[in-house]
Design an enzyme around this catalytic site. Sequence first.
Site, PDB file in Angstrom:
ATOM      1  N   ASP A 457      -1.769   9.315  -7.560  1.00 38.99           N
ATOM      2  CA  ASP A 457      -0.901   9.241  -6.383  1.00 38.99           C
ATOM      3  C   ASP A 457       0.537   9.596  -6.750  1.00 38.99           C
ATOM      4  OD1 ASP A 457      -0.103   8.667  -3.764  1.00 38.99           O
ATOM      5  OD2 ASP A 457       0.340   6.588  -4.247  1.00 38.99           O
ATOM      6  N   ASP A 477       6.735   3.655  -8.711  1.00 35.21           N
ATOM      7  CA  ASP A 477       5.547   3.470  -7.870  1.00 35.21           C
ATOM      8  C   ASP A 477       4.246   3.769  -8.629  1.00 35.21           C
ATOM      9  OD1 ASP A 477       4.061   2.837  -5.697  1.00 35.21           O
ATOM     10  OD2 ASP A 477       4.544   4.629  -4.531  1.00 35.21           O
TER      11      ASP A 477
END
Length: 587
Positions: A457, A477
Amino acid sequence: MKLRERIVLGISISAVLFTLLLVMDLQMDTGYSGQHLVYPSHGRVKFGGGENIRNAYDSFQKRFLQKANASHVPSKEISNSLNLFGNVVRDIENRPQRQFNAPAIDQPGQFEAPGQFDAPGPFDVLDSANYHGDRNDLNNRRVFQENQVREQHDNFNDLNDFLINNPVSAGGRSGRKSGAGVGGDSGDSGPLEDPIIVVSEEDSELDNPTLQDLLGLELPDNATILDEFHMRISKREMYKEDDPLVERIMDEIATVPFTDVVQKEGGTQIKLIITFDNHLQALMKPMRFPRDQQTLPNHFYFTDYERHNSEIATFHLDRLLGFRRAMPVTGRLCNITSEIYPLVDGELLKTFFVSPGNNICFHGKCSYYCDTSHAVCGNPDMLEGSYAAFLPDKSVAERKVWRHPWRRSYHKRRKAQWEHDADYCDIVREIPPYNQGRRLLDLMDMAVLDFLIGNMDRHHYETFKAFDNETFPIHLDHGRGFGRAYHDELSILAPILQCCLIRERTLNTLLKFHNGPKKLSEAMVESMSRDPIAPILWQPHLDALDRRVKIILQAIRHCIEVRLDKPTENPPLTILPTARIKLPPRS
């Protein structure tokens, strides 16, 4: 038609045409169209992908699959990865099979998975009966365990010899090299346009200003320890090696009481912004699952749950690899009833409830998993979470958001351009800032980090505007890492395999962890042992780190083999300083 109606119609048509022209102009300027990176309007355009062109990405995947087939593993997921790319490539033959390490399981003090084995051996009936995860991961697990007995350690002496025999001489800045070439020939030669292993000059203290130096900032009298940390962020790294402020920040985040709790706006899953009594702020990602729960087999990478322990572990991994591009992250055990519930209000407060199991739960509001069936629950009100220190406020230090060139399509059926274009890296190398400087090398480092944690991702990244383009991408993240301990997602290595490029310092670090004396998994356990919610990782995830280090080294070796097999098109390799590399497309 009346004159007024004609005027309105003309204005409407003009507005539509102007909008179309503006969109086309933006696409030509940035090099993007829709979900895909397109050919630039300037420079050379190279068309490839024919049957006779060998691509390191495709051939490495095929070679990896042949090892799985040699172990008689009918893994549907591994086999389907053959269809990721259109080109059919021939493999390097007559080489001994090199197998991967099997995970060492049932280690004392670590989490225990359902159906774990006590030792390699006749485990088919036992494991099949007790395993509740992805059946393809079960097949992969069998491969790792079967190969544990017969595997011999590969020291990658060929890569070590290459690094030793190809030093950059004092005249390296002028483009000359000394030492033996890859093929064993010695002598001087001019600079090569397309090296694989690149020596960076980022260890130098020269030309490494901090945010405080460039922005002329001064610490106020009431400055926090995090403010002081922000002032020290430099052009080359988030913090210096062994910076004492890092441990102090993590200690305070893990112990200081909360004074305010609000939900972070946006995002696919719930995150909380925590303000502490000493005015520090951190982003909390709450625990959803135990350490040994893996990614659901029917979940796409963009719908996977986020894991709090992945954020913690990735910070430690980023530091051990020498990148130091992530903000400090620590774990903490908090009481929902006494520490969170009294401080929330508004819409978030309305989502708190007591579950049928008498646990305190809440779900907030977000785009994916924010409903009663996907609530975050305490045990009964104690909740683990990861707490990442805040970056400097954008009003103090602006950041620029970049679309990652190897971004996935984020679609159930479509694929991104890099997944079917063998010459995709040549396109990227034509576009600033990847056509010169350090940025492309930084993306190779990011691919190493993402592959080690299994993070698919990675759609955007950020940099600090004050340092222009010659600075590091911020590692942010990582909640979707460490989801599958028995599956190695080779497509994450696409940047390295398609560009055949890696930073020399990164390669040295990987070789050090592979050959010991301390493995990467051991260094991770040692680094994470001080965390308040240790142990952070399930043992099979630690074993996967060591296995994936070896796969990255195999990928670099494969790039060299492919390059040397085409001496006329790709001359012998050398090492060049970062300051001199221009990274043009191969001709």
